[in-house]
Design an enzyme around this catalytic site. Structure first.
Site, PDB file in Angstrom:
ATOM      1  N   GLU A  55       0.819  -1.274   0.225  1.00  0.00           N
ATOM      2  CA  GLU A  55       0.168  -0.061   0.065  1.00  0.00           C
ATOM      3  C   GLU A  55       0.774   1.258  -0.094  1.00  0.00           C
ATOM      4  OE1 GLU A  55      -3.089   0.474   2.811  1.00  0.00           O
ATOM      5  OE2 GLU A  55      -3.625  -1.277   2.674  1.00  0.00           O
ATOM      6  N   HIS A  87      12.925   1.993  -7.035  1.00  0.00           N
ATOM      7  CA  HIS A  87      13.943   1.256  -6.201  1.00  0.00           C
ATOM      8  C   HIS A  87      13.183  -0.242  -6.002  1.00  0.00           C
ATOM      9  CE1 HIS A  87      15.675   4.824  -5.222  1.00  0.00           C
ATOM     10  NE2 HIS A  87      16.997   4.341  -5.239  1.00  0.00           N
ATOM     11  N   TRP A 126      18.919  -3.016  -2.702  1.00  0.00           N
ATOM     12  CA  TRP A 126      20.312  -2.962  -2.841  1.00  0.00           C
ATOM     13  C   TRP A 126      21.005  -4.315  -2.437  1.00  0.00           C
ATOM     14  CZ3 TRP A 126      16.792   0.872  -1.109  1.00  0.00           C
ATOM     15  CH2 TRP A 126      16.978   1.980  -1.594  1.00  0.00           C
ATOM     16  N   GLU A 184      21.283   4.678 -11.783  1.00  0.00           N
ATOM     17  CA  GLU A 184      22.771   4.593 -11.404  1.00  0.00           C
ATOM     18  C   GLU A 184      23.200   3.029 -11.628  1.00  0.00           C
ATOM     19  OE1 GLU A 184      22.358   5.715  -7.134  1.00  0.00           O
ATOM     20  OE2 GLU A 184      21.405   7.580  -7.638  1.00  0.00           O
ATOM     21  N   TRP A 227      25.770  -0.938  -6.873  1.00  0.00           N
ATOM     22  CA  TRP A 227      24.821  -1.126  -5.504  1.00  0.00           C
ATOM     23  C   TRP A 227      23.411  -1.454  -5.763  1.00  0.00           C
ATOM     24  CZ3 TRP A 227      27.752   3.112  -7.112  1.00  0.00           C
ATOM     25  CH2 TRP A 227      27.034   4.146  -7.674  1.00  0.00           C
ATOM     26  N   TYR A 262      26.521  13.383  -6.443  1.00  0.00           N
ATOM     27  CA  TYR A 262      26.444  13.730  -5.277  1.00  0.00           C
ATOM     28  C   TYR A 262      27.696  14.386  -4.941  1.00  0.00           C
ATOM     29  CZ  TYR A 262      21.435  11.999  -4.511  1.00  0.00           C
ATOM     30  OH  TYR A 262      20.305  11.598  -4.762  1.00  0.00           O
ATOM     31  N   GLU A 286      19.436  13.320 -10.249  1.00  0.00           N
ATOM     32  CA  GLU A 286      19.438  13.509  -8.818  1.00  0.00           C
ATOM     33  C   GLU A 286      20.971  14.107  -8.454  1.00  0.00           C
ATOM     34  OE1 GLU A 286      19.675   9.575  -6.585  1.00  0.00           O
ATOM     35  OE2 GLU A 286      18.005   9.075  -7.594  1.00  0.00           O
ATOM     36  N   TRP A 329      17.507  15.618  -3.890  1.00  0.00           N
ATOM     37  CA  TRP A 329      16.863  14.544  -3.410  1.00  0.00           C
ATOM     38  C   TRP A 329      16.072  14.769  -2.186  1.00  0.00           C
ATOM     39  CZ3 TRP A 329      15.587  10.422  -5.878  1.00  0.00           C
ATOM     40  CH2 TRP A 329      15.144   9.408  -5.226  1.00  0.00           C
ATOM     41  N   ARG A 330      15.574  13.809  -1.497  1.00  0.00           N
ATOM     42  CA  ARG A 330      14.562  13.973  -0.636  1.00  0.00           C
ATOM     43  C   ARG A 330      14.949  14.613   0.768  1.00  0.00           C
ATOM     44  NH1 ARG A 330      12.794   9.226   2.711  1.00  0.00           N
ATOM     45  NH2 ARG A 330      14.619   7.928   3.191  1.00  0.00           N
ATOM     46  N   HIS A 364      19.210  13.140   6.693  1.00  0.00           N
ATOM     47  CA  HIS A 364      19.181  12.740   5.398  1.00  0.00           C
ATOM     48  C   HIS A 364      18.096  13.858   4.697  1.00  0.00           C
ATOM     49  CE1 HIS A 364      19.705  10.016   2.321  1.00  0.00           C
ATOM     50  NE2 HIS A 364      18.328   9.793   1.937  1.00  0.00           N
TER      51      HIS A 364
HETATM   52  C1  BMA Z   1      17.987   6.511  -1.231  1.00  0.00           C
HETATM   53  C2  BMA Z   1      17.738   7.070   0.450  1.00  0.00           C
HETATM   54  C3  BMA Z   1      16.885   6.201   0.924  1.00  0.00           C
HETATM   55  C4  BMA Z   1      15.524   5.663   0.352  1.00  0.00           C
HETATM   56  C5  BMA Z   1      15.581   5.601  -1.197  1.00  0.00           C
HETATM   57  C6  BMA Z   1      14.367   5.623  -2.132  1.00  0.00           C
HETATM   58  O1  BMA Z   1      18.586   7.381  -1.881  1.00  0.00           O
HETATM   59  O2  BMA Z   1      16.960   8.225   0.489  1.00  0.00           O
HETATM   60  O3  BMA Z   1      16.763   6.363   2.296  1.00  0.00           O
HETATM   61  O4  BMA Z   1      14.719   4.731   0.829  1.00  0.00           O
HETATM   62  O5  BMA Z   1      16.501   6.432  -1.808  1.00  0.00           O
HETATM   63  O6  BMA Z   1      13.905   6.619  -2.017  1.00  0.00           O
END
Ligand code: BMA
Length: 375
Positions: free
Chosen positions: A100, A130, A141, A193, A198, A264, A302, A333-334, A344
């Protein structure tokens, strides 16, 4: 004779008005020749907007910020600058398993609503994925194996199961509807990437040929089997050293609409800054150079500096490099929620040390925010 002339004039007027009625007639087409009208408009708009400036993007911008989660209308970028980003990124990870919410606790139902809000405001959506490792059930990963890609390709042990995963991805895209029920066009930046090692689709995990097949299979499944026609496809490796590396795993011009890279800044000293600026410059040159030759759209998929300890990161580190070029967007990024990952974050929030600098950066006429791209 007079009657004949009048008839000719009427016919000419009709022909002219028919021509005016088809705004798509002279437009460039993305790789999907059955792309929706809205996807074609987005694609062409991206070319046009490059003459105006570089759009600012931020991942997960509307879902949560450094100090908040799920507050309607809120955005860290808006708190600091007064406007939303022009581009908002979202993450699909776990949609493939039927979950969900995604791997960062964003509900897919909320995500669809945010995408609709963005579209209504004239903003643009880009989506990364991802996806989990189908062999182990681990995360994206989990890449100790070098056979995951091989087993999802046609004939592979996990192919059928992987098609079910892709069906769920397709269902998500087919559920992005605007207020009139039309599909909202978005950019899909998949298997990103991959020049690093990774993710299970990375360069240590599969051969260049296998990666290309994975890409082509995914486009063909979504576009041709599932009839998903509201997507533009973005290819976005990790930063590369040269063109050869950028293209070693490139699936081909017929399968890609946009070219980007992820890069980055790690570290605060002058050597780290110089290295980052040099990498951004090198990769922009590669992406923009090839985009011009092949008719693709260049972006920065990114970027960012975690926690932004440099109070001049945006105007003195990023801007001098990017302002030399024309490309569609730069996506930061977030901003993870502080109780999840306190350090982060890649865009400032109110009170953060780089907030005034970010405001100055986004105020520049060639950095485009939501209001700057609204038609
Ligand atoms: C990565 C980080 C992780 C996140 C993933 C997917 O770069 O920010 O914490 O889970 O992206 O958004």
């Amino acid at each position: 004779m007079e009657k004949y002339l009048i008839l000719v004039i009427i016919l000419m007027a009709i022909t002219q008005s028919c021509k005016q009625k088809d705004p798509l007639a002279d437009m460039k087409l993305p790789i999907d020749k059955n792309a929706t009208k809205e996807a074609i408009l987005l694609y062409n708009n991206l070319f046009k907007l490059m003459d105006k400036g570089i759009m600012l993007g931020h991942q997960d911008d509307l879902a949560y910020g450094h100090a908040w989660y799920r507050e309607a209308g809120r955005s860290d970028v808006k708190d600091v600058t007064g406007d939303y980003p022009a581009v908002i990124g979202w993450e699909l990870g776990h949609v493939e398993t039927g979950a969900e919410h995604n791997l960062d606790s964003v509900y897919f139902s909320d995500m669809k609503r945010y995408i609709r809000e963005t579209y209504n405001r004239g903003g643009i959506t880009t989506i990364s994925w991802h996806g989990d490792n189908i062999v182990t059930g681990g995360t994206a990963w989990d890449c100790a194996q070098d056979s995951v890609v091989r087993t999802v390709l046609p004939g592979g042990l996990n192919h059928e199961r992987y098609m079910v995963w892709l069906d769920r991805v397709a269902d998500f895209f087919l559920d992005l509807k605007d207020d009139n029920g039309n599909l909202i066009p978005v950019v899909f930046r998949m298997y990103h990437e991959h020049t690093g090692g990774w993710f299970w689709w990375g360069n240590k995990q599969c051969t260049p040929e296998e990666y290309k097949q994975l890409w082509v299979m995914t486009v063909e499944h979504l576009r041709d089997k599932k009839n998903v026609h509201n997507l533009l496809y973005a290819y976005s490796p990790a930063e590369v050293k040269d063109e050869a590396e950028f293209f070693e795993r490139y699936p081909g011009d017929e399968y890609v609409d946009m070219l980007g890279f992820d890069c980055y800044l790690y570290g605060t000293d002058s050597t780290a800054i110089a290295g980052y600026q040099e990498a951004m410059d090198r990769n922009l040159k590669i992406v923009i150079g090839y985009a011009a030759k092949s008719g693709k759209i260049p972006t920065i998929g990114e970027t960012g500096m975690e926690s932004i300890p440099n109070p001049k990161y945006f105007t003195e580190v990023v801007y001098p490099v990017i302002s030399k070029y024309k490309f569609a967007w730069i996506l930061f990024w977030r901003n993870a929620w502080e109780s999840d990952k306190p350090n982060h974050y890649y865009a400032p929030f109110e009170g953060q040390v780089s907030a005034p600098d970010f405001k100055e950066f986004t105020d520049k006429p060639d950095i485009l925010m939501n209001e700057d791209v609204r038609e």
